[in-house]
Design a protein around this motif. Structure first.
Motif, PDB file in Angstrom:
ATOM      1  N   SER A   1       0.851  -1.199   0.000  1.00 20.62           N
ATOM      2  CA  SER A   1       0.000   0.000   0.000  1.00 20.62           C
ATOM      3  C   SER A   1       0.885   1.247   0.000  1.00 20.62           C
ATOM      4  O   SER A   1       1.887   1.307   0.720  1.00 20.62           O
ATOM      5  N   LEU A   2       0.513   2.195  -0.825  1.00 21.16           N
ATOM      6  CA  LEU A   2       1.286   3.441  -0.927  1.00 21.16           C
ATOM      7  C   LEU A   2       0.763   4.457   0.083  1.00 21.16           C
ATOM      8  O   LEU A   2      -0.441   4.532   0.341  1.00 21.16           O
ATOM      9  N   LYS A   3       1.688   5.237   0.624  1.00 19.64           N
ATOM     10  CA  LYS A   3       1.306   6.262   1.600  1.00 19.64           C
ATOM     11  C   LYS A   3       0.886   7.535   0.887  1.00 19.64           C
ATOM     12  O   LYS A   3       1.408   7.864  -0.171  1.00 19.64           O
ATOM     13  N   GLY A   4      -0.034   8.254   1.482  1.00 16.14           N
ATOM     14  CA  GLY A   4      -0.413   9.559   0.970  1.00 16.14           C
ATOM     15  C   GLY A   4       0.619  10.598   1.350  1.00 16.14           C
ATOM     16  O   GLY A   4       1.489  10.343   2.198  1.00 16.14           O
ATOM     17  N   TYR A   5       0.525  11.784   0.755  1.00 15.25           N
ATOM     18  CA  TYR A   5       1.568  12.787   0.998  1.00 15.25           C
ATOM     19  C   TYR A   5       1.596  13.280   2.441  1.00 15.25           C
ATOM     20  O   TYR A   5       2.613  13.750   2.937  1.00 15.25           O
ATOM     21  N   LYS A   6       0.488  13.140   3.167  1.00 12.68           N
ATOM     22  CA  LYS A   6       0.475  13.584   4.566  1.00 12.68           C
ATOM     23  C   LYS A   6       1.144  12.577   5.500  1.00 12.68           C
ATOM     24  O   LYS A   6       1.478  12.897   6.630  1.00 12.68           O
TER      25      LYS A   6
END
Ligand code: SF4
Ligand code: SF4
Length: 97
Positions: A2-7
């Protein structure tokens, strides 16, 4: 994965796990390589100044060779080397030689 969001990711531009450049042996990319001819070297260290990969080995203020683990074979050192009486101390040859 899973990729992390920019926050959720760390501040941009931070290298969190240094020194990764030492682990990455960029010499494996090379198709050409410089050969050192010590008899023509005047120890001006131009090669050391110009090498973008810090692959020139210096000991006691003298040029001692090339670290092929990191040399990418760009040929800048060969281009800049004045050599002795016009005979360059560095020569670029195909990697297989
Ligand atoms: S060929 Fe390029 S990377 Fe290799 S020692 Fe010379 S300047 Fe450095
Ligand atoms: S640039 Fe050439 S002459 Fe100068 S130190 Fe490097 S190999 Fe020797």
């Amino acid at each position: 994965m899973s990729l992390k969001g920019y926050k959720e990711i760390p501040d941009a531009g931070l290298i969190l796990n240094a020194p990764t450049s030492i682990q990455n042996k960029t010499g494996s990319w090379r198709s050409m390589k410089p050969i050192f001819h010590e008899e023509n070297c005047i120890n001006c260290l131009f090669c050391w100044w110009y090498c973008p990969d810090s692959a020139i080995i210096i000991e006691d203020g003298k040029m001692k060779g090339i670290n092929y683990d990191y040399c990418k074979g760009c040929g800048i050192c060969v281009h800049e080397c004045p050599g002795k009486k016009g005979n360059k101390a560095l020569e670029l040859v195909p990697e297989k030689e």
